[in-house]
Structures are given as structure tokens and as C-alpha cells.
Design an enzyme around this catalytic site. Structure first.
Site, PDB file in Angstrom:
ATOM      1  N   GLU A  55     -48.704  32.405  25.125  1.00 24.11           N
ATOM      2  CA  GLU A  55     -49.332  33.518  24.418  1.00 24.11           C
ATOM      3  C   GLU A  55     -50.760  33.167  24.007  1.00 24.11           C
ATOM      4  O   GLU A  55     -51.686  33.972  24.164  1.00 24.11           O
ATOM      5  CB  GLU A  55     -48.519  33.874  23.164  1.00 24.11           C
ATOM      6  CG  GLU A  55     -47.088  34.303  23.468  1.00 24.11           C
ATOM      7  CD  GLU A  55     -46.100  33.161  23.362  1.00 24.11           C
ATOM      8  OE1 GLU A  55     -45.014  33.373  22.838  1.00 24.11           O
ATOM      9  OE2 GLU A  55     -46.444  32.036  23.820  1.00 24.11           O
ATOM     10  N   CYS A  87     -46.892  31.063  17.574  1.00 21.57           N
ATOM     11  CA  CYS A  87     -47.412  32.091  18.473  1.00 21.57           C
ATOM     12  C   CYS A  87     -47.274  33.488  17.872  1.00 21.57           C
ATOM     13  O   CYS A  87     -48.096  34.361  18.130  1.00 21.57           O
ATOM     14  CB  CYS A  87     -46.693  32.028  19.812  1.00 21.57           C
ATOM     15  SG  CYS A  87     -47.058  30.534  20.745  1.00 21.57           S
ATOM     16  N   SER A 163     -21.838   5.171  49.457  1.00 22.61           N
ATOM     17  CA  SER A 163     -23.246   5.158  49.048  1.00 22.61           C
ATOM     18  C   SER A 163     -23.888   3.792  49.159  1.00 22.61           C
ATOM     19  O   SER A 163     -25.096   3.649  48.958  1.00 22.61           O
ATOM     20  CB  SER A 163     -23.373   5.650  47.597  1.00 22.61           C
ATOM     21  OG  SER A 163     -22.742   4.738  46.713  1.00 22.61           O
ATOM     22  N   ASP A 202     -31.764  -2.652  44.756  1.00 21.92           N
ATOM     23  CA  ASP A 202     -32.734  -1.919  45.574  1.00 21.92           C
ATOM     24  C   ASP A 202     -34.176  -2.003  45.088  1.00 21.92           C
ATOM     25  O   ASP A 202     -35.077  -1.571  45.801  1.00 21.92           O
ATOM     26  CB  ASP A 202     -32.339  -0.440  45.648  1.00 21.92           C
ATOM     27  CG  ASP A 202     -31.029  -0.232  46.398  1.00 21.92           C
ATOM     28  OD1 ASP A 202     -30.697  -1.094  47.240  1.00 21.92           O
ATOM     29  OD2 ASP A 202     -30.334   0.767  46.136  1.00 21.92           O
ATOM     30  N   LEU A 276     -22.141   3.659  36.970  1.00 24.24           N
ATOM     31  CA  LEU A 276     -22.773   4.438  35.906  1.00 24.24           C
ATOM     32  C   LEU A 276     -22.456   5.925  36.075  1.00 24.24           C
ATOM     33  O   LEU A 276     -22.121   6.616  35.107  1.00 24.24           O
ATOM     34  CB  LEU A 276     -24.283   4.216  35.914  1.00 24.24           C
ATOM     35  CG  LEU A 276     -25.083   4.970  34.855  1.00 24.24           C
ATOM     36  CD1 LEU A 276     -24.656   4.543  33.455  1.00 24.24           C
ATOM     37  CD2 LEU A 276     -26.584   4.749  35.055  1.00 24.24           C
ATOM     38  N   GLY A 278     -19.880   7.143  37.510  1.00 21.65           N
ATOM     39  CA  GLY A 278     -18.478   7.310  37.165  1.00 21.65           C
ATOM     40  C   GLY A 278     -18.251   7.413  35.672  1.00 21.65           C
ATOM     41  O   GLY A 278     -17.423   8.197  35.206  1.00 21.65           O
TER      42      GLY A 278
END
Length: 345
Positions: A55, A87, A163, A202, A276, A278
Site C-alpha cells: 500500500e 498501512c 535415495s 555430500d 531426519l 523420517g
């Protein structure tokens, strides 16, 4: 009842809000100012905490022409002072004659704008395209009303549901196209959460990156959150200067979510680590699932989710909202559903 010009203006206000990838911890909001004859005066959008609300953005563009105008806003104008002023008062001070808004503000600390506007003699109409406006800020609305962040769990797996390989490696199961697609969703969260095991395996960056695999500017990066009790060496990439990193030495979802509430987080992007994931799944705090299935098999390795199911009666369905190909991969977006007795018949 809203007029055709006002409905059209609401669509433009929603479009303006959508141009902002993320305004968290605030909602994305758009505002269009209309002259008494229905012509457009200005379009504003909120771009994040500390920046002008939609606004105020529109009023600044309009200047004196805002007097007697209609403000069309995707969210009820706020009625509190935070990093910026209320606002509702800005609209009153500008001399706006009418306010049309979509979603009622669910945040008790900011609500009451409509009441303040009416008290000032301004004509107010609410609920115009409210469903579309609420869909725009699903995660923010949930966090405000539920008292915890909205959780999106992302995983990548082979067609046989794995995975990671038996040695724990899980990098690049899916294609370049899928990894680029992930960045769009990551950019909509204000925290990226991974477990220590996934980080050690990783060495991910846990950042939002562009098409050239380069991180976006610092002020657009979500908070990186590493969860677990295992120590991560400081030379891992989660500790670089691209984005801030928070370590939480617990895998308990309630503890993790409370820490994130304390840090003002509304929407977390959970990835990296079936254990995690899970824990969050078992606790019932996963609100959206985005899965990428690669056209490949591993045969052995780690499942994408380590839950506590012991029998088929523990099966939980996913209500699929979107299913499509991303490059060679299949992307599934859904929400956890409730198992019904007839599902076993």
C-alpha cells in the site's frame, strides 16, 4: 459488491505480488490504486521485511492523486507498527475513499486494519478473490495460524525408491533439469534444512543458485540449517560466506521447529537425510512433499524415508496436486493425506 474495475485491479495486484519470489517472514502482497473513474493510478508490491508495504509503495507512486482513490489490496492492510508503520493509517492519511481487500489478515499482531479504516470513514469491502490471495501465501498463513513453520520435504530417488547408495552417497541421482527446478522451490523458503549425515556425505551448499550454478546475492539466500549432534568440519561448504548457517544439535522435530520459530522462520525446505525426514514424517509435521523420481534403479541402498511403519495399516497416502516430467525425471507434488478404511477394501 466489488465492481468489474476493482476485480480486474485485484487480479493485477495478485500478479504484482507474484513477481516477488519471497517476502518471508512477511507475506507477498500487491496493491493497485484506482481513480474514481476506474483507471489505474499506481501498482505496488511488498518485497520483504523492512521494505515498504504494498500500500505504501503504491501511495508513494501516486502522491496527491491517491486522494479519493480506491485501494485494491491482496491482504487486509496492517494495523500495527513494526519495521514500518501501519498501512491502514497510511491509507487514511492519503485520503483514500475506499479499500477493497482479499484475504483477512490472520496475524493477530497486525490485524484490525479494516476496523481502523471503517472508523476513519473509509468504505471497506473484504473477501474479493480471497481464495486466490490465500493460495499466494499458503506457507505464511499456515505459519501464522499454526505457530510453527510450514514444512516442505523434498527428496530425490530412483524408481525403486532409493535415495542413496549403500555407501551413503546420494549426489546427482536426478538430472540437471530437475536440479534447476529445485532452485525455484528453494527460493520460496526462508530456511533450508539438512541433517549432519547428508552434509558429511555430500558436502552440499544448501543455497539458491542460478542457471549457471552460481549462488544468488546474499540478501536473497535462505538460512542454512544443519540438524544433528555430529560435528561438521568448518571447511565444509555450508560454512562459506554465501549465506548464514544455523547449527541445531538435535534431531527432534519439535526442538528444531521451535528454534526456527525463534529465528523468525515461516517456511522450511527440508532435504538431505532419510533419517531426519523420517523423524519429521513420524511427528506429522511435513506439510508438502516434492519428490523427483529418476528413471534408474539402484537395487540396494537407503530408502528416501526412514519411518516407523511396521504393517500395511501404517500406510499413509499422498494427495497428489501436480505430476509432470522435468527433463527425464518425474516430479510429484502432494500433501500427506489421511488413510480411509475403504483404501484397504
Amino acid at each position: 459488491m466489488a465492481t468489474e474495475p476493482e476485480i480486474g485491479a485485484m487480479r493485477r495486484a495478485l500478479d504484482a505480488a507474484r513477481t516477488v519470489p519471497r517476502a518471508l517472514p512477511n507475506p507477498r502482497v500487491g496493491c493497485v490504486l484506482l481513480a474514481p473513474d476506474g483507471t489505474e493510478i499506481a501498482v505496488g508490491a511488498h518485497r520483504g521485511a523492512g521494505t515498504p508495504h504494498a500500500e505504501v509503495d503504491a501511495l508513494a507512486q501516486a502522491g496527491a492523486t491517491a486522494r479519493g482513490a480506491t485501494a485494491v489490496v491482496t491482504l487486509e492492510p496492517c494495523n500495527h507498527t513494526g519495521r514500518t508503520g501501519p498501512c491502514a493509517q497510511a491509507l487514511v492519511d492519503a485520503g483514500v475513499a475506499r479499500v477493497v481487500f482479499a484475504q483477512i489478515d490472520p496475524d493477530r499482531t497486525a490485524s484490525g486494519g479494516a476496523r481502523a479504516l471503517r472508523a476513519a470513514g473509509i468504505d471497506v469491502e473484504s473477501g474479493v478473490m480471497a481464495e486466490e490471495a490465500t493460495d499466494l501465501n499458503v506457507e505464511w498463513t499456515f505459519a501464522v495460524t499454526a505457530g510453527r513453520p510450514f514444512v516442505t520435504w523434498k527428496y530425490a530417488a530412483t524408481l525403486d525408491g532409493l535415495s542413496a547408495a549403500p555407501d551413503g552417497t546420494s549426489k546427482w541421482i536426478t538430472s540437471d533439469e530437475a536440479r534447476r527446478d529445485v532452485q525455484t522451490f528453494r527460493a520460496g523458503a526462508d530456511a533450508i534444512v539438512a541433517g549432519t549425515g547428508a552434509v558429511l556425505a555430500d558436502d552440499p551448499r544448501l543455497t539458491v543458485r542460478d542457471d549457471k550454478d552460481m549462488p544468488l546475492p546474499f540478501d536473497q539466500q535462505p538460512l542454512r540449517v544443519v540438524v544433528g549432534e555430529t560435528k561438521i568440519p568448518n571447511y565444509y561448504r555450508v560454512f562459506d560466506r554465501v549465506a548464514p548457517t544455523l547449527m541445531i544439535q538435535s534431531r527432534d522435530p519439535a526442538t528444531v521447529l521451535q528454534k526456527l520459530v525463534e529465528n523468525g522462520i515461516r517456511h522450511i525446505w527440508l532435504e538431505g537425510g532419510p533419517r531426519l525426514a523420517g523423524a519429521f514424517w513420524n511427528a506429522g509435521v511435513i506439510d508438502r512433499i516434492i519428490g523427483y523420481m529418476a528413471p534408474a534403479m539402484l537395487g540396494s541402498g537407503r530408502a528416501a524415508l526412514e519411518g516407523e511403519a511396521t504393517t500395511l495399516a501404517d500406510l499413509r497416502p499422498i494427495d497428489i496436486q501436480d505430476l509432470r516430467m522435468i527433463g527425464p525425471d518425474i516430479r510429484i507434488i502432494g500433501t500427506p493425506g489421511r488413510m480411509q478404511r475403504e483404501d484397504f477394501d
